[in-house]
Design a protein around this motif. Structure first.
Motif, short mmCIF file in Angstrom:
data_model
loop_
_atom_site.label_atom_id
_atom_site.label_comp_id
_atom_site.label_asym_id
_atom_site.label_seq_id
_atom_site.Cartn_x
_atom_site.Cartn_y
_atom_site.Cartn_z
N SER A 172 0.64 -1.03 -0.03
CA SER A 172 0.03 0.01 0.06
C SER A 172 0.99 1.40 -0.11
CB SER A 172 -1.00 -0.10 1.00
OG SER A 172 -0.24 0.26 2.30
N LYS A 173 1.90 1.06 0.21
CA LYS A 173 2.94 2.31 0.43
C LYS A 173 3.15 2.89 -0.98
CE LYS A 173 4.13 3.71 3.48
NZ LYS A 173 3.08 4.46 4.39
N MET A 174 2.94 2.30 -2.13
CA MET A 174 3.17 3.04 -3.50
C MET A 174 2.21 4.11 -3.58
SD MET A 174 4.38 3.03 -6.41
CE MET A 174 5.14 1.37 -7.03
N HIS A 175 0.93 4.00 -3.00
CA HIS A 175 -0.06 5.20 -3.05
C HIS A 175 -0.36 5.65 -1.75
CE1 HIS A 175 -0.93 3.41 -6.80
NE2 HIS A 175 -0.98 2.25 -6.49
N ASN A 176 0.17 5.44 -0.72
CA ASN A 176 0.00 6.06 0.63
C ASN A 176 1.36 6.86 1.19
OD1 ASN A 176 -0.32 6.44 3.24
ND2 ASN A 176 -1.13 4.57 3.81
N ARG A 177 1.55 7.95 1.45
CA ARG A 177 2.68 8.62 1.73
C ARG A 177 2.72 8.85 3.34
NH1 ARG A 177 3.70 13.25 -2.86
NH2 ARG A 177 4.20 11.74 -4.66
N ASP A 178 1.97 8.31 4.06
CA ASP A 178 2.21 8.22 5.37
C ASP A 178 3.41 7.72 6.02
OD1 ASP A 178 -0.58 9.31 5.78
OD2 ASP A 178 -1.38 7.29 6.25
N LEU A 179 3.97 8.17 6.63
CA LEU A 179 5.36 7.90 6.92
C LEU A 179 5.41 6.54 8.04
CD1 LEU A 179 7.11 11.13 7.92
CD2 LEU A 179 7.38 9.66 5.81
N ASP A 180 4.30 6.35 8.76
CA ASP A 180 4.33 5.17 9.77
C ASP A 180 4.07 3.99 8.88
OD1 ASP A 180 4.55 3.79 12.12
OD2 ASP A 180 2.93 4.78 13.01
N VAL A 181 4.32 2.86 9.42
CA VAL A 181 3.71 1.53 8.81
C VAL A 181 3.36 0.76 10.20
CG1 VAL A 181 4.60 1.46 6.70
CG2 VAL A 181 6.21 0.76 8.59
N PRO A 182 2.08 1.15 10.90
CA PRO A 182 1.91 0.45 12.29
C PRO A 182 1.68 -1.20 12.02
CG PRO A 182 -0.05 1.63 11.35
CD PRO A 182 1.08 1.93 10.47
N ILE A 183 1.17 -1.79 11.30
CA ILE A 183 0.97 -3.10 10.97
C ILE A 183 2.23 -3.78 10.92
CG2 ILE A 183 0.21 -4.91 9.83
CD1 ILE A 183 -2.39 -3.14 8.92
N THR A 184 3.18 -3.28 10.19
CA THR A 184 4.79 -3.80 9.95
C THR A 184 5.32 -3.41 11.04
OG1 THR A 184 4.51 -3.06 7.59
CG2 THR A 184 6.66 -3.59 8.56
N ARG A 185 5.12 -2.40 11.92
CA ARG A 185 5.94 -2.07 13.20
C ARG A 185 5.29 -3.32 14.30
NH1 ARG A 185 6.35 3.66 15.56
NH2 ARG A 185 8.21 2.87 16.03
N ILE A 186 4.40 -3.44 14.51
CA ILE A 186 3.56 -4.56 15.37
C ILE A 186 4.24 -5.85 14.99
CG2 ILE A 186 1.43 -5.55 16.13
CD1 ILE A 186 0.09 -3.02 15.72
N TYR A 187 4.06 -6.25 13.83
CA TYR A 187 4.65 -7.37 13.25
C TYR A 187 6.06 -7.75 13.57
CZ TYR A 187 6.52 -10.97 10.30
OH TYR A 187 7.22 -12.06 10.15
N PHE A 188 6.77 -6.58 13.30
CA PHE A 188 8.30 -7.00 13.60
C PHE A 188 8.67 -7.34 15.07
CE2 PHE A 188 9.57 -4.23 9.76
CZ PHE A 188 10.01 -5.57 8.91
N TRP A 189 7.91 -6.41 15.93
CA TRP A 189 7.77 -6.84 17.45
C TRP A 189 7.28 -8.15 17.74
CZ3 TRP A 189 11.24 -4.64 20.16
CH2 TRP A 189 11.82 -3.48 19.77
N ILE A 190 6.36 -8.48 17.13
CA ILE A 190 5.81 -10.01 17.34
C ILE A 190 6.84 -10.94 16.77
CG2 ILE A 190 3.91 -11.65 16.70
CD1 ILE A 190 2.25 -9.25 16.60
N GLN A 191 7.25 -10.96 15.84
CA GLN A 191 8.18 -11.80 15.30
C GLN A 191 9.58 -11.79 16.37
OE1 GLN A 191 7.81 -13.53 11.89
NE2 GLN A 191 9.15 -14.71 13.53
N ILE A 192 10.10 -10.76 16.64
CA ILE A 192 11.28 -10.65 17.44
C ILE A 192 10.79 -11.35 18.95
CG2 ILE A 192 12.09 -9.32 19.15
CD1 ILE A 192 12.39 -6.92 17.16
N VAL A 193 9.64 -11.25 19.55
CA VAL A 193 9.23 -11.77 20.55
C VAL A 193 9.26 -13.46 20.49
CG1 VAL A 193 7.26 -12.19 22.28
CG2 VAL A 193 8.02 -9.85 21.76
N ALA A 217 14.66 -7.95 12.13
CA ALA A 217 13.40 -7.00 12.68
C ALA A 217 14.10 -5.92 13.44
CB ALA A 217 12.70 -7.98 13.50
N GLY A 218 14.97 -6.05 14.26
CA GLY A 218 15.46 -4.85 14.95
C GLY A 218 16.06 -3.79 14.27
N CYS A 219 16.81 -4.20 13.01
CA CYS A 219 17.16 -3.24 12.04
C CYS A 219 16.13 -2.53 11.37
CB CYS A 219 17.79 -3.90 10.97
SG CYS A 219 19.77 -4.58 11.57
#
Length: 164
Positions: free
Chosen positions: A74-95, A136-138
């Motif tokens: 969705s980032k192709m058409h969305n210029r919002d800087l945050d990616v909340p689903i991706t951020r949550i996913y990375f933290w879940i993956q780390i845990v 995920a940390g990177c």
């Protein structure tokens, strides 16, 4: 004729700007894709062993990584800087990776990785899990840099806008 050239130039400018914004998330897209395929392989390799805990865990992580992958598209058409689903996913993956590393040290680990049959396969899975934590940390650092305007694309985009 002039209007047509202006329209083509404007369209080219908008497309270039869109691709610059989209490129900011390239590392995240590749990382999410790697996690998606890793989780799918975990699921596929777990299925023949019929260990329901491993199958469910792999399926849930596959769904989470798929959701992050969709957000990245969705980032192709969305210029919002945050990616909340991706951020949550990375933290879940780390845990999850940390928990799996711990569980793999005990016999219960075979419920999650029934295909780990010897020490060398255990080392391989541990390595994959550790690399996953680091990656995920990177990615989380990368997201913070994008949100705070500290990624290299911030300057490139600003320069591009000034030049046009």
């Amino acid at each position: 004729m002039v209007d047509e050239k202006d329209e083509i130039a404007r369209k080219k400018y908008e497309d270039n700007l869109k691709y610059l914004y989209f490129s900011r998330y390239l590392m995240l897209r590749y990382s999410v894709s790697a996690y998606l395929f890793t989780n799918i392989f975990w699921l596929i390799f777990s299925l023949p062993y019929k260990r329901i805990t491993g199958i469910i865990a792999a399926a849930i992580m596959t769904i989470f990584s798929a959701a992050a992958a969709i957000e990245q598209l969705s980032k192709m058409h969305n210029r919002d800087l945050d990616v909340p689903i991706t951020r949550i996913y990375f933290w879940i993956q780390i845990v999850v990776n940390i928990l799996l590393i711990i569980l793999l040290q005990f016999p219960i680990g075979t419920y999650f990785f029934p295909f780990v049959s010897d020490q060398s396969s255990k080392v391989l899975i541990l390595t994959i899990l550790l690399v996953g934590i680091v990656l995920a940390g990177c990615c989380e650092v990368r997201i913070k840099n994008i949100i705070n305007g500290k990624d290299r694309y911030t300057k490139v985009i600003a320069t591009f806008k000034k030049s046009h």
